[in-house]
Scaffold this active site. Structure first.
Site, PDB file in Angstrom:
ATOM      1  N   PRO A 138       0.801  -1.229   0.000  1.00  0.00           N
ATOM      2  CA  PRO A 138       0.000   0.000   0.000  1.00  0.00           C
ATOM      3  C   PRO A 138       0.833   1.278   0.000  1.00  0.00           C
ATOM      4  CG  PRO A 138       0.045  -0.913   2.195  1.00  0.00           C
ATOM      5  CD  PRO A 138       0.782  -1.892   1.307  1.00  0.00           C
ATOM      6  N   CYS A 139       1.493   1.539  -1.121  1.00  0.00           N
ATOM      7  CA  CYS A 139       2.354   2.720  -1.203  1.00  0.00           C
ATOM      8  C   CYS A 139       1.541   4.014  -1.122  1.00  0.00           C
ATOM      9  CB  CYS A 139       3.194   2.693  -2.470  1.00  0.00           C
ATOM     10  SG  CYS A 139       2.240   2.751  -3.978  1.00  0.00           S
ATOM     11  N   HIS A 140       0.217   3.907  -1.290  1.00  0.00           N
ATOM     12  CA  HIS A 140      -0.612   5.108  -1.123  1.00  0.00           C
ATOM     13  C   HIS A 140      -0.600   5.591   0.323  1.00  0.00           C
ATOM     14  CE1 HIS A 140      -3.239   1.617  -0.505  1.00  0.00           C
ATOM     15  NE2 HIS A 140      -3.929   2.379   0.329  1.00  0.00           N
TER      16      HIS A 140
END
Length: 192
Positions: A138-140
């Protein structure tokens, strides 16, 4: 070379794509503006992948991405990723980012400290920008200094970090809003 596959699937944010190898997920493509663009991007990244029915590991990832896009809680801890060809530092970053809980964010500097590379903020940012495992890694949830949530990786399609964080129910999404961009505050004028 072992067979690679891909699948296009519906989510609450549009038609996503996922590619896999026998070892695990090799990439997730969030929706572009049109499905043909999503397919084109996937083909550019994985030209040897064929459209196939997803195996169990991939179906678990699809189910999780679909659930998350509809605001439900999901867990990708058991989804296997194929990290072949991914630099060791990036693998460390992705492993750390997978531990960031839903509803929380970290800065690039905090991730660098978390992987015991405090001076490597720029390297963390580059690893995040190259994340092929959107949503699963989940790089967001990783924001720029100043906590801006405007950018997403090259595999992000037309979806913004801000939108993904909103779907996840992140209560505080710092950063610029559309209002801030369109109507910036003018700097104070000097007195004559």
């Amino acid at each position: 070379m072992a067979e690679r596959g891909y699948s296009i699937f519906d989510t609450g944010i549009g038609r996503c794509a996922i590619a896999w190898s026998p070892a695990g997920i090799i990439g997730v493509q969030l929706p572009e503006m049109r499905e043909i663009d999503t397919r084109r991007r996937l083909y550019q990244l994985y030209p040897d992948a064929r459209e196939l029915a997803p195996p169990a590991n991939t179906q678990a990832a699809i189910d999780g991405i679909t659930a998350l896009s509809r605001g439900m809680v999901c867990d990708f801890a058991d989804v296997a990723l194929d990290m072949t060809g991914i630099p060791t530092f990036n693998q460390r970053v992705y492993a750390y980012v997978r531990t960031i809980p839903r509803g929380e964010t970290r800065t690039y500097a905090e991730v660098a400290a978390g992987v015991r590379a405090s001076g490597a903020t720029r390297s963390v940012a580059q690893a995040i920008a190259r994340n092929p495992f959107m949503i699963i890694v989940p790089c967001h949830r990783v924001l720029e200094a100043g906590n801006y949530a405007d950018k997403i990786s090259a595999f992000g399609g037309a979806i913004s970090k801000r939108r993904l964080l909103s779907i996840e129910g992140t209560s505080r999404m710092p950063g610029k809003t559309l209002f801030d961009v369109l109507l910036p505050v003018a700097p104070p004028r000097p007195h004559p």
